[in-house]
Design a protein around this motif. Structure first.
Motif, PDB file in Angstrom:
ATOM      1  N   ARG A  47       0.829  -1.210   0.000  1.00  0.00           N
ATOM      2  CA  ARG A  47       0.000   0.000   0.000  1.00  0.00           C
ATOM      3  C   ARG A  47       0.862   1.258   0.000  1.00  0.00           C
ATOM      4  O   ARG A  47       0.562   2.217  -0.714  1.00  0.00           O
ATOM      5  N   TYR A  62      -2.662   3.515   5.866  1.00  0.00           N
ATOM      6  CA  TYR A  62      -4.027   3.884   6.253  1.00  0.00           C
ATOM      7  C   TYR A  62      -3.930   5.227   6.954  1.00  0.00           C
ATOM      8  O   TYR A  62      -2.961   5.496   7.648  1.00  0.00           O
ATOM      9  N   GLN A  98     -15.436   4.857   7.278  1.00  0.00           N
ATOM     10  CA  GLN A  98     -15.253   4.370   5.904  1.00  0.00           C
ATOM     11  C   GLN A  98     -16.071   5.207   4.928  1.00  0.00           C
ATOM     12  O   GLN A  98     -15.583   5.611   3.880  1.00  0.00           O
ATOM     13  N   ASN A 116     -13.111   7.048   2.860  1.00  0.00           N
ATOM     14  CA  ASN A 116     -12.620   6.199   1.773  1.00  0.00           C
ATOM     15  C   ASN A 116     -12.855   6.850   0.422  1.00  0.00           C
ATOM     16  O   ASN A 116     -13.915   7.391   0.176  1.00  0.00           O
ATOM     17  N   LYS A 117     -11.816   6.754  -0.436  1.00  0.00           N
ATOM     18  CA  LYS A 117     -11.979   7.266  -1.789  1.00  0.00           C
ATOM     19  C   LYS A 117     -12.570   6.182  -2.679  1.00  0.00           C
ATOM     20  O   LYS A 117     -13.416   6.387  -3.482  1.00  0.00           O
ATOM     21  N   PRO A 147     -12.647   1.478  -2.782  1.00  0.00           N
ATOM     22  CA  PRO A 147     -12.329   0.312  -1.950  1.00  0.00           C
ATOM     23  C   PRO A 147     -10.828   0.043  -1.868  1.00  0.00           C
ATOM     24  O   PRO A 147     -10.308  -0.308  -0.833  1.00  0.00           O
ATOM     25  N   PHE A 194      -8.455   2.122  -1.917  1.00  0.00           N
ATOM     26  CA  PHE A 194      -7.837   3.045  -0.989  1.00  0.00           C
ATOM     27  C   PHE A 194      -8.639   3.193   0.297  1.00  0.00           C
ATOM     28  O   PHE A 194      -8.883   4.281   0.776  1.00  0.00           O
ATOM     29  N   ASP A 195      -9.036   2.039   0.821  1.00  0.00           N
ATOM     30  CA  ASP A 195      -9.617   1.983   2.152  1.00  0.00           C
ATOM     31  C   ASP A 195      -8.665   2.712   3.109  1.00  0.00           C
ATOM     32  O   ASP A 195      -7.481   2.420   3.160  1.00  0.00           O
ATOM     33  N   GLU A 196      -9.190   3.699   3.824  1.00  0.00           N
ATOM     34  CA  GLU A 196      -8.316   4.524   4.661  1.00  0.00           C
ATOM     35  C   GLU A 196      -8.326   4.120   6.133  1.00  0.00           C
ATOM     36  O   GLU A 196      -7.592   4.703   6.925  1.00  0.00           O
ATOM     37  N   LYS A 253      -8.754  14.654   0.338  1.00  0.00           N
ATOM     38  CA  LYS A 253      -9.129  13.285  -0.004  1.00  0.00           C
ATOM     39  C   LYS A 253     -10.627  13.075   0.123  1.00  0.00           C
ATOM     40  O   LYS A 253     -11.246  12.420  -0.667  1.00  0.00           O
TER      41      LYS A 253
END
Ligand code: P5A
Length: 453
Positions: free
Chosen positions: A48, A346, A372, A376-377, A379, A381-383, A451
């Motif tokens: 990541r 993350y 989420q 989240n942008k 899936p 780029f799950d933050e 973001k």
């Protein structure tokens, strides 16, 4: 991502083979695994970070007008025989034979291949300028692979190649890249200094390395103390304004900075007491080499007068996988990694301290979904990293600090209602606040606003 399901093989102790802090921390955080000397597999956390760095590099390249392509890792030796580098490159080149006994090689760089592509399609000054890049694995059979991903044998590089009609155009291409590099490193939370450098096997006589300072750096560097104050962000300039680009480049390159190969103590223009001496990690290197490849490989165009002239070229490299280690060298403490927000694997960690207590657990499960939805942008780029494991709080805190997540929200059953603890990894500040206030503080951070927008 739920930590209970996550493949993150962390280690308590530093492995013996690791000599420097970034390598130790990457192994302890379960980011990579060495599969052979100088060759690494990237596990989820490491992968990541690698992808985040790659994306910043890509965005900054695209902003200059450079166009992304993808060339293969395996190359035929024929092109390298044309340029004359097949013999010169020596043992660093991994040479391979296919079933027909043809000579192939695993590309250490792509000057020859791109010159071949461009000479096939570009024939007129009207097709110029062009700047093409790719982000691809390279192989160099280094004598001493070491320091983990910092000096690997297989490593990920962004390399681009500029093609211009004349010297003036080539210099402008070089200067745009110079600016783009400063912007790229700034977004990664780094101060990378441009330094005059040797050109080695790539060739040419104009070249700059981009160096971040670290005790474990492989090169010795010398820099005017003025650099301590210099703004390296290259903000506010347009690539289309040739004069601004040129003035900025002139300003930056007029301040003395050189790597050990270029520094000549006898003729150094800076007084000794004005000179900083340090060690540095090379995170990028740019070259202008004119017609070194285009002339022998006959990559030519017709100019306005109908004359056939060889292309003016430069090449520009960023060590994408090396940067993962370099950023850690620049940003860590005794507890672990401190990721700058834009490269963090993350952005936010949610630590559920009492997953077995129903009120606390419900609060955290609901909050996880809310985070989420907001941050989240996509899936991929799950933050949000959600630690809902049944483990001691101390162990969970230690893991989160080790892997360096910038924002940490802790919730335990002893905290009333919607009270949480918000911790910032870089400053170690902790705030006992309502979840609403915690989210406001996170939103205020400019990067996350961008973001989430
Ligand atoms: C420029 C692009 C070149 O190869 N040809 C295409 C030119 N330059 S370079 O300086 O040799 O490499 C560019 C950057 O790649 C990183 N790098 C490495 N990273 C990890 N392991 C290695 N063994 C390694 N070798 C080079 C460096 O960041 C370098 O600046």
């Amino acid at each position: 991502m739920r930590m209970s399901e996550y493949f993150m093989p962390t280690l308590k102790e530093s492995p013996k083979e690791a000599e420097i802090v970034s390598h130790k921390l990457m192994l302890r955080a379960g980011m990579v695994k060495q599969t052979s000397s100088g060759i690494y597999a990237w596990q989820p956390l490491g992968f990541r970070v690698l992808k985040r760095i790659e994306q910043i590099v890509r965005e900054e390249q695209n902003a200059t007008g450079a166009q992304e392509i993808l060339m293969p890792t395996l190359q035929s030796s024929d092109l390298w025989k044309e340029s004359g580098r097949y013999e010169d490159y020596g043992k660093e080149m991994l040479r391979i034979k296919d079933r027909h006994e043809r000579d192939l090689l695993y590309g250490p760089t792509n000057e020859e291949m791109i010159t071949d592509i461009v000479r096939t399609h570009v024939h007129s000054y009207k097709d110029l300028p062009k700047n093409l890049y790719h982000i691809q694995w390279k192989f160099r059979d280094e004598v001493r692979p070491r320091f983990g991903v910092m000096r690997g044998r297989e490593f990920l590089m962004k390399d681009n190649y500029s093609f211009d009609l004349d010297y003036e155009g080539a210099l402008y291409s070089y200067q745009k890249m110079f600016l783009a590099y400063l912007r790229t490193y700034t977004r990664m939370g780094l101060r990378a200094f441009p330094m005059r450098a040797d050109t080695g096997p790539i060739g040419g006589d104009l070249s700059h390395e981009f160096i971040i300072l670290a005790d474990t750096g492989e090169s010795e560097v010398f820099a005017d103390k003025k650099w301590n104050e210099v703004d390296l962000t290259a903000a506010g300039l347009s690539y289309d304004n040739k004069k601004d680009v040129n003035d900025y480049y002139e300003k930056m390159t007029s301040i003395y900075a050189a790597t050990d190969e270029k520094h000549d103590p006898e003729n150094c223009p800076v007084a000794t007491d004005q000179l900083n001496r340090a060690r540095g990690i090379e995170v990028g290197h740019i070259f202008y080499f004119g017609t070194k490849y285009s002339a022998p490989m006959k990559a030519t165009v017709q100019n306005k007068d109908g004359e056939v002239v060889p292309l003016e070229m430069g090449s520009y490299g960023i060590g994408v996988s090396r940067l993962v280690g370099a950023i850690i060298e620049a940003s860590h403490d005794d507890s672990g990694i401190i990721w700058p927000e834009d490269v963090a694997p993350y952005k936010i960690a949610l630590i559920n301290l009492d997953p077995e207590e129903s009120v606390c657990n419900e609060f955290c499960e609901k909050l996880y979904k809310q985070l989420q939805d907001e941050f989240n942008k996509a899936p991929f780029f799950d933050e949000i990293l959600y630690d809902e494991r049944k483990a001691r709080p101390g162990a969970k805190f230690a893991d989160m600090d080790l892997i360096g997540i910038p924002w940490q929200i802790r919730k335990g059953s002893r905290q009333d209602g919607d009270t949480v603890t918000l911790k910032k990894r870089d400053s170690d500040e902790k705030h006992e606040v309502s979840i609403g206030q915690a989210l406001d503080m996170i939103r205020e951070s400019s990067q996350l606003n961008k973001k989430a927008a």
